[in-house]
Scaffold this motif. Structure first.
Motif, PDB file in Angstrom:
ATOM      1  N   ARG A  58     -62.930-132.018 -14.272  1.00  0.00           N
ATOM      2  CA  ARG A  58     -63.852-130.947 -14.668  1.00  0.00           C
ATOM      3  C   ARG A  58     -63.936-130.861 -16.194  1.00  0.00           C
ATOM      4  O   ARG A  58     -65.024-130.726 -16.752  1.00  0.00           O
ATOM      5  N   LEU A  85     -67.372-131.646 -18.421  1.00  0.00           N
ATOM      6  CA  LEU A  85     -68.032-130.718 -19.335  1.00  0.00           C
ATOM      7  C   LEU A  85     -68.257-131.354 -20.702  1.00  0.00           C
ATOM      8  O   LEU A  85     -69.304-131.147 -21.335  1.00  0.00           O
ATOM      9  N   ARG A 101     -73.951-127.516 -20.176  1.00  0.00           N
ATOM     10  CA  ARG A 101     -72.505-127.300 -20.108  1.00  0.00           C
ATOM     11  C   ARG A 101     -72.221-125.846 -19.739  1.00  0.00           C
ATOM     12  O   ARG A 101     -71.358-125.572 -18.903  1.00  0.00           O
ATOM     13  N   GLU A 130     -70.140-124.955 -16.333  1.00  0.00           N
ATOM     14  CA  GLU A 130     -68.811-124.333 -16.433  1.00  0.00           C
ATOM     15  C   GLU A 130     -68.571-123.333 -15.316  1.00  0.00           C
ATOM     16  O   GLU A 130     -67.428-123.119 -14.896  1.00  0.00           O
TER      17      GLU A 130
END
Length: 253
Positions: free
Chosen positions: A143, A147, A159, A163
């Motif tokens: 993860r 990003l 992004r 998130e």
């Protein structure tokens, strides 16, 4: 009277939005995200129209974008929507980066009469989710890498949206796809992005189907694919079809 809305009034605002909603999606589920949720430009500006202590209209802006404009049906035709729109100072009636209900409006007539002009059109697609789709495994470490990849190749707005995604799949340095990011609770897919040199190899389809499999696991039988750039791709990949055409509008101050 137009004044600032407060978080303590979210219940009343939610009831207004549900009653006034002209869109084919349940705004009640996402009202907390849409009214007081942050966008790329920061905290939103919430303005309500109060008539005899009852809230009968609301406008939410973030940066230059109008996120929400709603007027109670019994109070329409009295200039409340126009007053809230003027008060908002919004120059864009379109998808606010990172936090939008729909990418545009279904019927632009109200805004065209008030000096806005059409700047684009897009589609929301709907896809029935099949039981046969298989998920791909993701891990927390990927993860963070995802990003970084998104911001480098697709910008800060994507992004910001990714998130918050409940579902995320990533092929390192190749591409990503997320779901349940914006409009969490409605079964929404996206954004998805594949590095330029890796496109056309089927990676996007694999990531899409992995996200759809996870949506199915969460209980969704239909996915909403907003702001679809390529209808043919989604039609071939998962049988998605156009559901609603949406108009984006802009205005120069």
């Amino acid at each position: 009277m137009i004044r600032d809305g407060t978080v303590s009034e979210l219940g009343s605002i939610r009831e207004l939005l549900i009653a006034a909603n002209d869109y084919p999606y349940d705004i009640g589920i996402v009202s907390d995200q849409k009214v007081f949720g942050r966008g790329v430009s920061g905290a939103p500006h919430v303005r309500v129209f109060e008539d005899r202590i009852a809230i009968c209209g609301v406008a939410v802006t973030c940066g230059r974008y109008l996120r929400i404009l709603a007027v109670d049906r019994e109070h329409r035709g009295r200039g409340i929507g126009t007053a809230l729109l003027d008060d908002s100072g919004a120059t864009a009636i379109a998808a606010e980066p990172g936090n939008y209900f729909t990418p545009g409006v279904l019927d632009p007539a109200f805004f065209l009469k008030r000096g806005y002009r059409e700047i684009g059109r897009t589609w929301n697609l709907h896809a029935e989710i099949r039981d046969s789709y298989e998920s791909r495994n993701s891990n927390p470490e990927s993860r963070i890498s995802m990003l970084t990849f998104i911001e480098r190749h697709f910008g800060a707005a994507w992004r910001f949206e990714a998130e918050r995604a409940a579902i995320a799949h990533y092929v390192p340095d190749v591409g990503f796809a997320v779901a349940e990011a914006n409009n969490k609770g409605l079964g929404t897919f996206g954004p998805m992005g594949i590095g330029r040199k890796h496109r056309g190899r089927g990676v996007g389809r694999q990531l899409l189907l992995a996200c759809l499999a996870d949506l199915r696991r969460l209980g969704y039988t239909r996915a909403v694919i907003p702001w679809a750039a390529s209808i043919d791709f989604y039609r071939r990949a998962c049988g998605a079809e156009p559901a609603h055409e949406l108009v984006a509008l802009g205005k120069s101050l």
